[in-house]
Design a protein around this motif. Structure first.
Motif, PDB file in Angstrom:
ATOM      1  N   ALA A  93       1.323  -1.486   0.181  1.00  0.00           N
ATOM      2  CA  ALA A  93       0.629   0.324   0.329  1.00  0.00           C
ATOM      3  C   ALA A  93       0.840   1.259   0.403  1.00  0.00           C
ATOM      4  CB  ALA A  93      -0.998  -0.209   1.131  1.00  0.00           C
ATOM      5  N   MET A  94       2.018   1.577   0.794  1.00  0.00           N
ATOM      6  CA  MET A  94       2.741   2.385   0.946  1.00  0.00           C
ATOM      7  C   MET A  94       2.939   2.173  -0.535  1.00  0.00           C
ATOM      8  SD  MET A  94       2.842   4.280   3.727  1.00  0.00           S
ATOM      9  CE  MET A  94       3.968   5.355   3.911  1.00  0.00           C
ATOM     10  N   ASN A  97       1.113   3.968  -2.949  1.00  0.00           N
ATOM     11  CA  ASN A  97       0.481   5.420  -2.553  1.00  0.00           C
ATOM     12  C   ASN A  97       2.116   6.049  -3.136  1.00  0.00           C
ATOM     13  OD1 ASN A  97       0.948   7.852  -0.551  1.00  0.00           O
ATOM     14  ND2 ASN A  97      -0.845   7.425  -0.946  1.00  0.00           N
ATOM     15  N   ARG A  98       2.635   5.723  -3.038  1.00  0.00           N
ATOM     16  CA  ARG A  98       4.288   6.816  -3.544  1.00  0.00           C
ATOM     17  C   ARG A  98       4.373   6.453  -5.068  1.00  0.00           C
ATOM     18  NH1 ARG A  98       3.564   8.513   1.206  1.00  0.00           N
ATOM     19  NH2 ARG A  98       5.026   8.390   3.174  1.00  0.00           N
ATOM     20  N   ASP A 101       1.166   8.869  -6.296  1.00  0.00           N
ATOM     21  CA  ASP A 101       1.236  10.245  -5.074  1.00  0.00           C
ATOM     22  C   ASP A 101       2.272  11.258  -5.999  1.00  0.00           C
ATOM     23  OD1 ASP A 101      -0.706  10.381  -4.439  1.00  0.00           O
ATOM     24  OD2 ASP A 101      -0.602  10.612  -2.151  1.00  0.00           O
ATOM     25  N   CYS A 162      -4.931  -0.509  -2.026  1.00  0.00           N
ATOM     26  CA  CYS A 162      -3.973   0.669  -3.059  1.00  0.00           C
ATOM     27  C   CYS A 162      -4.752   1.956  -3.576  1.00  0.00           C
ATOM     28  CB  CYS A 162      -3.891  -0.658  -4.182  1.00  0.00           C
ATOM     29  SG  CYS A 162      -2.373  -1.542  -3.937  1.00  0.00           S
ATOM     30  N   TYR A 164      -7.018   3.356  -1.698  1.00  0.00           N
ATOM     31  CA  TYR A 164      -6.675   4.930  -0.882  1.00  0.00           C
ATOM     32  C   TYR A 164      -5.652   5.813  -1.651  1.00  0.00           C
ATOM     33  CZ  TYR A 164      -4.628   8.009   2.565  1.00  0.00           C
ATOM     34  OH  TYR A 164      -4.389   9.189   2.810  1.00  0.00           O
ATOM     35  N   SER A 165      -4.866   5.209  -2.592  1.00  0.00           N
ATOM     36  CA  SER A 165      -3.774   6.599  -3.505  1.00  0.00           C
ATOM     37  C   SER A 165      -4.678   7.270  -4.304  1.00  0.00           C
ATOM     38  CB  SER A 165      -3.143   5.557  -3.394  1.00  0.00           C
ATOM     39  OG  SER A 165      -1.750   4.793  -2.676  1.00  0.00           O
ATOM     40  N   TYR A 166      -6.232   7.051  -4.690  1.00  0.00           N
ATOM     41  CA  TYR A 166      -6.474   7.795  -5.591  1.00  0.00           C
ATOM     42  C   TYR A 166      -7.770   8.517  -4.869  1.00  0.00           C
ATOM     43  CZ  TYR A 166      -4.383   5.030  -8.833  1.00  0.00           C
ATOM     44  OH  TYR A 166      -2.321   4.918  -9.290  1.00  0.00           O
ATOM     45  N   LYS A 168      -8.191  11.077  -2.638  1.00  0.00           N
ATOM     46  CA  LYS A 168      -8.034  12.258  -2.469  1.00  0.00           C
ATOM     47  C   LYS A 168      -8.440  12.793  -4.250  1.00  0.00           C
ATOM     48  CE  LYS A 168      -3.583  12.082  -1.177  1.00  0.00           C
ATOM     49  NZ  LYS A 168      -2.625  12.771  -0.923  1.00  0.00           N
ATOM     50  N   LEU A 178      -8.070   5.278   4.589  1.00  0.00           N
ATOM     51  CA  LEU A 178      -7.188   4.814   5.290  1.00  0.00           C
ATOM     52  C   LEU A 178      -7.902   4.507   6.833  1.00  0.00           C
ATOM     53  CD1 LEU A 178      -4.053   5.060   5.763  1.00  0.00           C
ATOM     54  CD2 LEU A 178      -4.291   7.042   6.167  1.00  0.00           C
TER      55      LEU A 178
END
Length: 331
Positions: A93-94, A97-98, A101, A162, A164-166, A168, A178
């Motif tokens: 997930a992290m 996210n990187r 983003d 995954c 969650y990264s989108y 926002k 999250l």
């Protein structure tokens, strides 16, 4: 190779695994605590000569009277499985996210020094790491066989994490997404240990569901505090969050409400899981005081201590509940 590994560990902030991992471990211990089931006919289960899991799918949750001096019935493969799944899931997930983003991070002064925008790691390196982590997560669920539920749910869980990264980009409820992602950890750990019982009686999942809801509100609350730092940038960039929707003062008030709800949910856990007693209740009181302290650190006109509130206080909350809950189950 070693510098790259070190950079990857800092990229995913491996130390922050402490936020969700203690709740997964606590749920694992709760799920694995030995049950003594007493029926009207005077038959006591489980038979000490047999494996508790032999009875797991046949005995309904509502018929249980908990033995005050029970112990944990957990296989080492299940312990390894929970640990590996948690580490691999969060790493996936992290890293994802990187990747998702990287352009947003490059435009934000607070995040411009992160690994991908700064060129410390390349996009192919992080992409391979994310793919390997996702593969490791799915493979780790096989440790729970013949309980097939973790393997069957592994892909939907990864997609949710995954996703969650989108969040926002299209919803102001990104902090709740999250929270739900981390709130899955105790639920998933419970299913991993008691999959047959959950399938036979969905109410068996109730203690973990309440604990997961508490994690959801706790994470959504502290991530709302954290997101206040990016209010100006997110507003100008058209990104959505609780602070951009409510403003910083409104976001701080909502975070306080969420953390009050966290305390209420934690206090409800013993109603569904009777083995918890006074030690656990004392832990809930301590967590309530810690959350009050966390909110006293942050004010609308002074966000300089957000990192202290975010990292230090919340690490104490999660680790503290694991220690207190484990002690309560053992004594």
């Amino acid at each position: 190779m070693l510098p790259t590994i070190r950079h990857l560990l800092t990229l995913i902030r491996f130390s922050h695994t402490l936020f969700a991992l203690p709740f997964a471990l606590l749920a694992m211990l709760m799920a694995g605590r030995k049950l003594r089931l007493v029926f009207a006919k005077g038959i006591v289960y489980p038979d000490p000569s047999k494996d508790w899991h032999d009875y797991d799918s046949a005995l309904p949750y509502w018929s249980a009277l908990w033995n005050d001096f029970g112990y944990f019935m957990i296989q080492w493969e299940e312990v390894y499985g929970v640990l590996l799944c948690m580490v691999f899931a969060r790493s996936t997930a992290m890293a994802f996210n990187r990747i998702a983003d990287r352009k947003i991070d490059a435009e934000n002064p607070r995040t411009a020094a992160r690994h991908l925008p700064a060129g410390v790691l390349s996009l192919p390196q992080v992409s391979v790491f994310a793919l390997l982590s996702a593969t490791g997560f799915i493979a780790s669920t096989l440790l729970f066989l013949p309980n097939w539920l973790p393997a069957a749910l592994s892909v939907p869980v990864i997609l949710w994490l995954c996703g969650y990264s989108y969040a926002k980009r299209f919803t102001s409820l990104a902090q709740f997404w999250l929270g739900a992602a981390l709130g899955l950890s105790p639920v998933a750990a419970w299913i991993a240990i008691r999959g047959q019982a959950v399938m036979a009686d969905p109410w068996d999942l109730l203690p973990a569901a309440i604990l997961g809801a508490a994690v959801l509100t706790w994470v959504a609350g502290f991530d709302t505090l954290y997101a206040c730092q990016d209010y100006e940038h997110d507003k100008s960039a058209g990104l959505r969050s609780v602070p951009t929707a409510l403003g910083v003062p409104g976001a701080l008030r909502l975070a306080a409400v969420l953390h009050a709800l966290t305390v209420v949910l934690l206090a409800l856990v013993p109603l569904a899981f009777p083995p918890f007693g006074m030690i656990y209740w004392g832990g809930v009181v301590a967590i309530a005081l810690l959350l009050v302290y966390e909110h006293r650190l942050v004010r609308p006109d002074d966000l300089s201590r957000v990192n202290l509130a975010f990292f230090h206080v919340n690490a104490v909350v999660s680790l503290g509940l694991l220690v207190i809950g484990t002690v309560d189950l053992l004594v």
